[in-house]
Design a protein around this motif. Structure first.
Motif, PDB file in Angstrom:
ATOM      1  N   ARG A 162       0.825  -1.222   0.000  1.00 29.20           N
ATOM      2  CA  ARG A 162       0.000   0.000   0.000  1.00 29.20           C
ATOM      3  C   ARG A 162       0.856   1.268   0.000  1.00 29.20           C
ATOM      4  O   ARG A 162       0.636   2.175  -0.809  1.00 29.20           O
ATOM      5  N   SER A 163       1.809   1.341   0.931  1.00 32.73           N
ATOM      6  CA  SER A 163       2.649   2.545   1.009  1.00 32.73           C
ATOM      7  C   SER A 163       3.496   2.696  -0.254  1.00 32.73           C
ATOM      8  O   SER A 163       3.722   3.805  -0.744  1.00 32.73           O
ATOM      9  N   ARG A 164       3.949   1.576  -0.796  1.00 33.17           N
ATOM     10  CA  ARG A 164       4.723   1.600  -2.036  1.00 33.17           C
ATOM     11  C   ARG A 164       3.879   2.165  -3.182  1.00 33.17           C
ATOM     12  O   ARG A 164       4.331   3.020  -3.947  1.00 33.17           O
ATOM     13  N   ARG A 165       2.636   1.695  -3.284  1.00 40.88           N
ATOM     14  CA  ARG A 165       1.741   2.162  -4.351  1.00 40.88           C
ATOM     15  C   ARG A 165       1.464   3.665  -4.205  1.00 40.88           C
ATOM     16  O   ARG A 165       1.471   4.416  -5.191  1.00 40.88           O
ATOM     17  N   GLU A 166       1.240   4.109  -2.976  1.00 36.63           N
ATOM     18  CA  GLU A 166       0.959   5.528  -2.751  1.00 36.63           C
ATOM     19  C   GLU A 166       2.165   6.403  -3.092  1.00 36.63           C
ATOM     20  O   GLU A 166       2.019   7.455  -3.716  1.00 36.63           O
ATOM     21  N   MET A 167       3.360   5.965  -2.687  1.00 37.08           N
ATOM     22  CA  MET A 167       4.544   6.783  -2.944  1.00 37.08           C
ATOM     23  C   MET A 167       4.942   6.771  -4.425  1.00 37.08           C
ATOM     24  O   MET A 167       5.488   7.746  -4.932  1.00 37.08           O
ATOM     25  N   LYS A 168       4.646   5.686  -5.117  1.00 35.00           N
ATOM     26  CA  LYS A 168       4.869   5.678  -6.575  1.00 35.00           C
ATOM     27  C   LYS A 168       4.030   6.763  -7.234  1.00 35.00           C
ATOM     28  O   LYS A 168       4.516   7.505  -8.100  1.00 35.00           O
ATOM     29  N   SER A 169       2.780   6.882  -6.811  1.00 36.07           N
ATOM     30  CA  SER A 169       1.897   7.918  -7.368  1.00 36.07           C
ATOM     31  C   SER A 169       2.387   9.311  -7.018  1.00 36.07           C
ATOM     32  O   SER A 169       2.373  10.219  -7.859  1.00 36.07           O
ATOM     33  N   VAL A 170       2.830   9.496  -5.773  1.00 37.37           N
ATOM     34  CA  VAL A 170       3.301  10.817  -5.329  1.00 37.37           C
ATOM     35  C   VAL A 170       4.550  11.237  -6.104  1.00 37.37           C
ATOM     36  O   VAL A 170       4.634  12.360  -6.620  1.00 37.37           O
ATOM     37  N   VAL A 171       5.529  10.333  -6.190  1.00 37.95           N
ATOM     38  CA  VAL A 171       6.781  10.667  -6.890  1.00 37.95           C
ATOM     39  C   VAL A 171       6.514  10.948  -8.362  1.00 37.95           C
ATOM     40  O   VAL A 171       7.064  11.897  -8.946  1.00 37.95           O
ATOM     41  N   LEU A 172       5.653  10.145  -8.969  1.00 32.80           N
ATOM     42  CA  LEU A 172       5.318  10.348 -10.382  1.00 32.80           C
ATOM     43  C   LEU A 172       4.660  11.714 -10.584  1.00 32.80           C
ATOM     44  O   LEU A 172       4.991  12.450 -11.520  1.00 32.80           O
ATOM     45  N   LYS A 173       3.749  12.077  -9.677  1.00 33.30           N
ATOM     46  CA  LYS A 173       3.066  13.378  -9.778  1.00 33.30           C
ATOM     47  C   LYS A 173       4.060  14.534  -9.625  1.00 33.30           C
ATOM     48  O   LYS A 173       4.018  15.509 -10.395  1.00 33.30           O
ATOM     49  N   LEU A 174       4.976  14.428  -8.662  1.00 38.63           N
ATOM     50  CA  LEU A 174       5.944  15.504  -8.426  1.00 38.63           C
ATOM     51  C   LEU A 174       6.923  15.643  -9.584  1.00 38.63           C
ATOM     52  O   LEU A 174       7.308  16.758  -9.966  1.00 38.63           O
ATOM     53  N   LEU A 175       7.323  14.504 -10.163  1.00 34.17           N
ATOM     54  CA  LEU A 175       8.211  14.575 -11.335  1.00 34.17           C
ATOM     55  C   LEU A 175       7.493  15.221 -12.522  1.00 34.17           C
ATOM     56  O   LEU A 175       8.099  15.966 -13.293  1.00 34.17           O
ATOM     57  N   ARG A 176       6.200  14.951 -12.662  1.00 32.80           N
ATOM     58  CA  ARG A 176       5.422  15.597 -13.733  1.00 32.80           C
ATOM     59  C   ARG A 176       5.380  17.104 -13.530  1.00 32.80           C
ATOM     60  O   ARG A 176       5.473  17.880 -14.488  1.00 32.80           O
ATOM     61  N   GLU A 177       5.236  17.544 -12.270  1.00 42.07           N
ATOM     62  CA  GLU A 177       5.235  18.983 -11.989  1.00 42.07           C
ATOM     63  C   GLU A 177       6.591  19.592 -12.360  1.00 42.07           C
ATOM     64  O   GLU A 177       6.658  20.680 -12.922  1.00 42.07           O
ATOM     65  N   ASN A 178       7.659  18.881 -12.035  1.00 40.81           N
ATOM     66  CA  ASN A 178       9.004  19.380 -12.382  1.00 40.81           C
ATOM     67  C   ASN A 178       9.186  19.495 -13.885  1.00 40.81           C
ATOM     68  O   ASN A 178       9.834  20.419 -14.379  1.00 40.81           O
ATOM     69  N   ASN A 179       8.612  18.541 -14.625  1.00 42.75           N
ATOM     70  CA  ASN A 179       8.763  18.544 -16.080  1.00 42.75           C
ATOM     71  C   ASN A 179       8.214  19.817 -16.702  1.00 42.75           C
ATOM     72  O   ASN A 179       8.665  20.251 -17.759  1.00 42.75           O
ATOM     73  N   GLY A 180       7.208  20.430 -16.037  1.00 45.26           N
ATOM     74  CA  GLY A 180       6.577  21.627 -16.593  1.00 45.26           C
ATOM     75  C   GLY A 180       7.329  22.916 -16.304  1.00 45.26           C
ATOM     76  O   GLY A 180       6.936  23.975 -16.788  1.00 45.26           O
ATOM     77  N   LEU A 181       8.414  22.843 -15.518  1.00 42.56           N
ATOM     78  CA  LEU A 181       9.171  24.054 -15.193  1.00 42.56           C
ATOM     79  C   LEU A 181      10.250  24.312 -16.238  1.00 42.56           C
ATOM     80  O   LEU A 181      11.087  23.450 -16.494  1.00 42.56           O
TER      81      LEU A 181
END
Length: 425
Positions: A162-181
């Protein structure tokens, strides 16, 4: 003495204060009052932006426990007090405000942005703002590559689902935000290198696990000895799928497609393992086919090799993929496979689709349904050549008619009817 505060809206507030208190705590008042006659009993302050906070800040000059007063305030109000204290040169209040801001939690990005934008302007006045800013910036800068690698490795090594699945989503979302900068572009290559390095590590471990599971004596081992290996295969397959998703988001997955298409040894081992042990690997192939169907652009040779190496293993695992993969969408997967096949030369499309047809007619729903791709290939093979020939013939007739333009409209219709009749025959 009296201090009269005149607001920008025209109203005024009169304060009864002590001259010595103002001069002791405020460099602004000290300068103003030293310029005036010693017997001055009234001082006007024009164009006050925030009269309410001005009154409160002057009141703090009488307060012995200023920090205790500030504790009861909100961050936004303390920032307003800080601004007025800065105008008045009220240094003890400035330091108390900064101590408060260093200790109190900032709620939300908006509040954090207000603090970070308000505090740095005090740096030029030799005021210690560093403790506050340390919350958002570090003097000892650890390389981005090392930090990112450490974060992703921690996620990759986690066994808690569960924690692994949640953190995969969080890291993926944050990397997507970085991609837009725009300013992040320079770090993108470093990030991609890190991810590819982790991909190779996962792939090497996966190959080692497959070799272990493919050994003849492995099948005879008790279940409690086999289960950790099977679980680790599923974990490493999931890791590679996630890393591929990150690379696809960054439009940097072409090299991954080349690496995966070249895993002939892994496909040989794949055929030797029970389907329950191996089917997670086909999730990686699925992601690549879906990516190509949506615009991932590996070379023709890579697409051809990918289909040649991994399509049949995918077909063999298809029944388990439908029930065992959490995010499996049959329609999307079949569309991605079909579109990938249709990017190849017509001869290769024919070879792959005829092979698929044999599997589909045997396995039915346990095989991907590539009917749409089959129909497109059929039309390209059996219909298009004749349509093009008919079009060329009609074009020739119209050219001929332009030369003999003295013919009647009825003659033209007769000629075209004759051509159509010949074409249909």
């Amino acid at each position: 003495m009296k201090v009269i505060l005149i607001g920008k809206q025209g109203f005024c507030v009169k304060l009864s204060v002590h001259k010595n208190v103002l001069m002791e705590h405020s460099s602004f008042f000290a300068d103003k009052l030293s310029e005036q006659q010693s017997g001055l009993s009234c001082l006007e302050i024009d164009d006050c932006e925030d009269v309410e906070i001005y009154v409160e800040t002057v009141g703090l000059m009488y307060c012995k426990e200023m920090k205790q007063r500030l504790i009861k305030q909100s961050v936004s109000r303390v920032l307003r007090i800080l601004k007025v204290a800065e105008l008045l040169g009220f240094s003890s209040c400035i330091h108390s405000c900064l101590e408060y801001l260093e200790a109190v939690p900032w709620v939300g990005e908006e509040e954090e942005e207000k603090v970070v934008s308000s505090v740095p302007r005090l740096q030029g006045e030799c005021i210690g703002v560093t403790p506050v800013l340390k919350r958002v910036s570090s003097e000892v800068v650890k390389p981005t590559k090392d930090t990112l690698s450490e974060i992703i490795e921690l996620v990759l090594k986690s066994n808690e689902e569960r924690s692994r699945r949640e953190m995969k989503s969080v890291v993926l979302k944050l990397l997507r935000e970085n991609n837009g900068l725009p300013s992040y572009a320079g770090s993108a290559d470093i990030c991609n290198e890190t991810i590819y390095s982790l991909c190779r590590s996962c792939l090497n471990l996966l190959l080692s696990l497959f070799k272990q599971a493919a050994e003849p004596e492995f099948a005879d081992k008790p279940m409690d000895s086999k289960e950790p290996v099977v679980k680790q295969i599923a974990l490493e397959s999931d890791n590679l799928s996630w890393l591929l998703e990150i690379l696809a988001d960054r439009q940097a997955a072409d090299e991954f497609a080349v690496i995966w298409a070249s895993q002939q040894e892994l496909t040989i081992l794949h055929a030797k393992l029970p389907i329950v042990s191996r089917y997670h690997v086909s999730c990686i192939t699925v992601r690549l086919f879906v990516g190509i169907g949506r615009g991932l652009l590996p070379s023709k040779d890579t697409r051809q090799l990918l289909l040649q190496t991994w399509l049949q293993p995918l077909i063999n695992d298809y029944s388990w993929l439908q029930h065992g993969c959490r995010s499996f969408d049959r329609k999307v997967v079949e569309e991605g496979i079909g579109r990938t096949i249709l990017t190849l030369p017509l001869e290769d499309q024919q070879s792959i689709l005829l092979s698929w047809l044999g599997s589909f007619l045997k396995a039915g729903d346990n095989c991907p349904n590539l009917q749409r791709a089959f129909e497109v290939w059929w039309r390209r093979t059996f219909v298009r050549p004749y349509v093009e020939a008919q079009g060329n013939l009609l074009q020739s007739v119209r050219g001929f008619h332009c030369i003999i333009n003295d013919q009647s409209k009825e003659t033209e219709d007769n000629i075209l009817d004759g051509v159509l009749h010949i074409s249909e025959s």
